[in-house]
Design an enzyme around this catalytic site. Structure first.
Site, PDB file in Angstrom:
ATOM      1  N   TRP A  29       0.754  -1.153  -0.031  1.00  0.00           N
ATOM      2  CA  TRP A  29       0.057   0.054   0.008  1.00  0.00           C
ATOM      3  C   TRP A  29       0.949   1.286   0.073  1.00  0.00           C
ATOM      4  CZ3 TRP A  29      -1.878   2.608   4.992  1.00  0.00           C
ATOM      5  CH2 TRP A  29      -3.140   3.624   4.693  1.00  0.00           C
ATOM      6  N   ASP A  87      -1.224  -6.089   8.975  1.00  0.00           N
ATOM      7  CA  ASP A  87      -2.087  -5.005   8.583  1.00  0.00           C
ATOM      8  C   ASP A  87      -3.323  -5.843   8.077  1.00  0.00           C
ATOM      9  OD1 ASP A  87      -3.955  -3.288   7.172  1.00  0.00           O
ATOM     10  OD2 ASP A  87      -1.999  -2.238   6.285  1.00  0.00           O
ATOM     11  N   LYS A 141     -13.746  -0.780   5.774  1.00  0.00           N
ATOM     12  CA  LYS A 141     -14.417  -1.532   4.630  1.00  0.00           C
ATOM     13  C   LYS A 141     -15.437  -2.206   5.109  1.00  0.00           C
ATOM     14  CE  LYS A 141     -10.882   0.254   2.359  1.00  0.00           C
ATOM     15  NZ  LYS A 141      -9.965   1.346   2.881  1.00  0.00           N
TER      16      LYS A 141
END
Length: 398
Positions: free
Chosen positions: A130, A211, A246
């Site tokens: 990311w 993560d 999300k």
């Protein structure tokens, strides 16, 4: 004073969104920023969230500060979601959780603590990762190093090369791993590969930092945690940054958590005391609303069931888009196989498009894609998919 300061470069993803907003082309498509969209192109508020907020409005009695680490009920909900009901971690006391402003806040708090405690350590990230990972850990003072991950030739993982590098990382360095729905590639480690990673971590004694931003967007809430569960007994501390942006759709509420798992409760308490000190000198205590929504949903059987069903619908929607996109691209007679897109997990895909093709699509077709060819599959809708596929064919053939 500051007269000579020059503008900072735009963020690789958010800057792309700003450019998209300014574009006047009626056919424009934003496949950059990582937000879920339904088949109408809308980022919906989940019905379970609306019901939880209605309940909060009736029952909430105070807007006073939360504690430094947040509501104990919230952190308990986070741990149950991460590890599963009845897991040994929940009763042993060797996991401690702090409510943070999103997954990004969790990463930054963990990075700050680790750099203060291990100033000579390096952080290792996957190639690619990311875009904001390197910015977060650089800002905390870390030297950043890379380990191999994605193979653009096979559209899979360079697992042999990855293991070789991980097997030579020194003790007390930190290794950042994506638990599921790898951002940006969409290619995840298999169960057996996670076991090999755990064995390497135990031997080398480097510190995993996980993560976990997309639990439930890969295969299921339960299946997506397999990598985390396999690392719980490696005899070194383990850090987990998770997010509800999300899977609960709480993008603007900035709701996440940092969890540390240690070898025993005493060590976990000692580490957590320093994490709380780090939080105190940063944002002092977390915002309450998003955490209260999560807490309300997960502590109510009816709302939890409703949320789980809505999460399943989002996951299935993305899988359906993947299949349709592969089918549509094949119908365009493009001399390139895109079937790998259907096998990837989560919202993101390494599309196989080159940087030159990405630039062509942005400048000539108003289709906004992150450099490297990462697309947000959830940004593909029935309304724009034909235009997208025709434009990709044009970009490849030009």
């Amino acid at each position: 004073m500051l007269e000579s300061i020059s503008p900072a470069p735009p963020d690789a993803i958010l800057g792309l969104t700003e450019a998209f907003k300014k574009d006047t082309n009626p056919d424009k498509i934003n496949l950059g920023v990582g937000v879920y969209q339904d088949d109408t192109g809308t980022t919906p508020i989940l019905e379970a969230v609306k019901a939880a907020e209605e309940k909060l409005l009736k029952e909430e009695t105070s807007k006073s500060y939360l504690s430094i680490s947040g509501s104990p009920q919230y952190t308990q909900c986070v741990q149950t979601l991460l590890f599963g009901d009845g897991h040994e971690i929940l009763s042993s006391g060797r996991a401690k959780t702090a409510h943070t402003p999103g997954g990004t806040g969790a990463l930054r708090v963990g990075a700050d603590f680790l750099n203060q405690s291990l100033p000579d350590a390096s952080i290792w990230v996957s190639t690619p990762t990311w875009a904001n990972h390197k910015g977060i850990f650089s800002a905390s003072g870390f030297e950043i190093k890379d380990y191999p991950y994605y193979d653009p030739q096979t559209h899979g993982i360079e697992f042999g090369a990855m293991k070789k590098v991980l097997s030579n990382i020194p003790e007390n360095d930190i290794v950042l791993l994506h638990v599921c729905c790898h951002n940006p590639t969409g290619v995840d480690l298999e169960s057996e590969q996670w076991k090999e990673i755990a064995a390497i971590a135990k031997t080398q004694r480097w510190i995993p930092f996980l993560d976990f931003a997309y639990q439930g967007f890969g295969a299921s809430l339960e299946e997506d945690r397999r990598g985390l569960l396999g690392l719980l007994n490696i005899d070194t501390p383990l850090f987990v940054a998770n997010s509800f942006s999300k899977n609960v759709g709480l993008y603007r509420e900035r709701t996440g958590a940092l969890t540390v798992i240690a070898q025993d409760a005493f060590k976990a308490d000692a580490i957590f005391s320093h994490i709380k000190a780090t939080i105190r000198t940063n944002y002092s205590n977390p915002p309450a609303h998003g955490g209260s929504i999560v807490e309300t949903i997960l502590n109510d059987d009816t709302l939890r069931q409703q949320w789980t069903e809505e999460l399943t619908d989002m996951r299935n929607q993305i899988a359906s888009v993947r299949s349709t996109l592969v089918q549509k691209l094949a119908e365009k007679d493009i001399p390139q196989d895109f079937s790998f897109i259907e096998k990837q997990k989560g919202m993101f895909s390494f599309s196989g498009l080159s940087d030159e093709q990405v630039t062509y699509l942005r400048e000539n077709k108003a289709i906004y894609i992150v450099k490297g060819g990462r697309i947000n599959v959830a940004g593909v809708t029935p309304q724009n998919i034909d235009y997208l596929c025709e434009s990709i064919r044009e970009a490849i053939q030009q």
